[in-house]
Design an enzyme around this catalytic site. Sequence first.
Site, mmCIF file in Angstrom:
data_model
loop_
_atom_site.group_PDB
_atom_site.id
_atom_site.type_symbol
_atom_site.label_atom_id
_atom_site.label_comp_id
_atom_site.label_asym_id
_atom_site.label_seq_id
_atom_site.Cartn_x
_atom_site.Cartn_y
_atom_site.Cartn_z
ATOM 1 N N GLY A 1 40.918 42.594 45.479
ATOM 2 C CA GLY A 1 39.840 41.603 45.371
ATOM 3 C C GLY A 1 40.419 40.197 45.421
ATOM 4 N N HIS A 2 41.435 39.967 44.601
ATOM 5 C CA HIS A 2 42.086 38.644 44.599
ATOM 6 C C HIS A 2 42.671 38.336 45.985
ATOM 7 C CE1 HIS A 2 42.708 39.741 40.177
ATOM 8 N NE2 HIS A 2 42.024 38.618 40.113
ATOM 9 N N SER B 1 40.701 43.474 37.178
ATOM 10 C CA SER B 1 41.983 43.613 36.466
ATOM 11 C C SER B 1 41.803 44.488 35.234
ATOM 12 C CB SER B 1 42.497 42.238 36.031
ATOM 13 O OG SER B 1 42.581 41.385 37.146
HETATM 14 P P1 PAJ Z 1 40.201 36.478 37.610
HETATM 15 O O1 PAJ Z 1 39.373 37.420 36.816
HETATM 16 O O2 PAJ Z 1 41.657 36.765 37.778
HETATM 17 O O3 PAJ Z 1 39.538 36.364 39.029
HETATM 18 C C1 PAJ Z 1 40.030 35.456 39.966
HETATM 19 C C2 PAJ Z 1 39.071 35.427 41.142
HETATM 20 O O4 PAJ Z 1 39.027 36.705 41.763
HETATM 21 C C3 PAJ Z 1 37.632 35.083 40.705
HETATM 22 O O5 PAJ Z 1 37.075 34.163 41.625
HETATM 23 C C4 PAJ Z 1 36.954 36.442 40.767
HETATM 24 O O6 PAJ Z 1 35.556 36.368 40.997
HETATM 25 C C5 PAJ Z 1 37.680 37.082 41.943
HETATM 26 N N1 PAJ Z 1 37.551 38.547 41.907
HETATM 27 C C6 PAJ Z 1 37.771 39.364 40.862
HETATM 28 N N2 PAJ Z 1 37.479 40.642 41.191
HETATM 29 C C7 PAJ Z 1 37.061 40.614 42.477
HETATM 30 C C8 PAJ Z 1 36.591 41.618 43.406
HETATM 31 N N3 PAJ Z 1 36.503 42.873 43.068
HETATM 32 N N4 PAJ Z 1 36.253 41.216 44.653
HETATM 33 C C9 PAJ Z 1 36.339 39.890 45.008
HETATM 34 N N5 PAJ Z 1 36.756 38.914 44.191
HETATM 35 C C10 PAJ Z 1 37.115 39.273 42.943
HETATM 36 O O7 PAJ Z 1 37.898 34.606 37.328
HETATM 37 C C11 PAJ Z 1 38.954 34.316 36.777
HETATM 38 O O8 PAJ Z 1 40.119 35.006 36.972
HETATM 39 C C12 PAJ Z 1 39.075 33.129 35.842
HETATM 40 O O9 PAJ Z 1 37.865 32.940 35.164
HETATM 41 C C13 PAJ Z 1 39.516 31.813 36.543
HETATM 42 C C14 PAJ Z 1 38.496 31.360 37.586
HETATM 43 C C15 PAJ Z 1 40.893 31.978 37.188
HETATM 44 C C16 PAJ Z 1 39.617 30.692 35.474
HETATM 45 O O10 PAJ Z 1 40.488 31.038 34.467
#
Ligand code: PAJ
Length: 285
Positions: free
Chosen positions: A36-37, A185
């Site tokens: 996803g990331h 995560s």
């Molecule tokens: P984190 O949970 O690590 O997620 C980082 C980015 O990855 C976010 O924009 C989140 O929406 C995206 N993401 C997570 N899972 C996903 C998936 N399955 N498909 C697509 N994108 C996905 O979100 C955060 O961190 C924090 O709140 C942050 C913005 C870094 C601030 O601390």
Amino acid sequence: MITAKTIEETRKAVREARAAGKEIGFVPTMGALHEGHLSLVSIAKKHADFIVMSIFVNRIQFNDPKDFDKYPRDFDKDLSLAEKAGVDMVFLPDETVMYNNPLTFVDTSSLDRYLCGASRPGHFRGVCTVVTKLFNIVQPDTAVFGQKDIQQVRIVEKMAEDLNIPVSIIIAPIRRENDGLAMSSRNIHLSNEQRKQALCLSESLQTAKKLIEKGETSTAAIIREVEAEIKKGSPDSIDYISIVSYETLEPIKTLSTKSVLAAAAFFGSTRLIDNMIITEGDSIQ
Ligand code: PAJ
């Protein structure tokens, strides 16, 4: 790939990239990277030439200190995944770099009243504060956030607009495992049994999709079916199931032009979220 631990190093690398005529793309994360990331990185690469990823587990956005403590951390693996995905620089600050006895926080607008904001007081204040700081440090042209955290990206969009932060925000689609579970995560905390149970979240969205495609517009009726489907997975508790306006994130009674169906539930102590954007006469994402 550059690994920068300080603000000075980060700014210097960004300055040099800009001087070379590059546009800066930014993907903020808390690490424990999954596909996803990494999909956000490939989207960022379509819009920018120098991609910065931040990895920082932001204590002030966690409601539960235990959740913060057990948040998965594997920075070596993250750095190698980021490099393979084509990230140019990872900003990997520690808490002393990000929070040196702060007095200033960025508070959120009314968009945090429902969905995750209702059950996680202060969460979006923590997110807005860190994202503002990261935007000021990296000064990206474009930043990519996932639809997975739909309320987060809507709040960040509004915050950037309200605070005149010159960044364009891109929303990336939700990446899922083959069986439909939204990548997160936190999924690694699930036991095998909970992993199977958790599928009820994405399956409930499919149930809603079918209902809506048949013409159902009453949100109460849709939520009833979604709840029945989620209960089939026997979650330890359901935090919320809501249908809200995409614009205001306020609950609605009838589907509007653009709505969001979102749900959160606990499997053991792991809280998982999922959502779907419903666009009238168009597609369901
Ligand atoms: P984190 O949970 O690590 O997620 C980082 C980015 O990855 C976010 O924009 C989140 O929406 C995206 N993401 C997570 N899972 C996903 C998936 N399955 N498909 C697509 N994108 C996905 O979100 C955060 O961190 C924090 O709140 C942050 C913005 C870094 C601030 O601390």
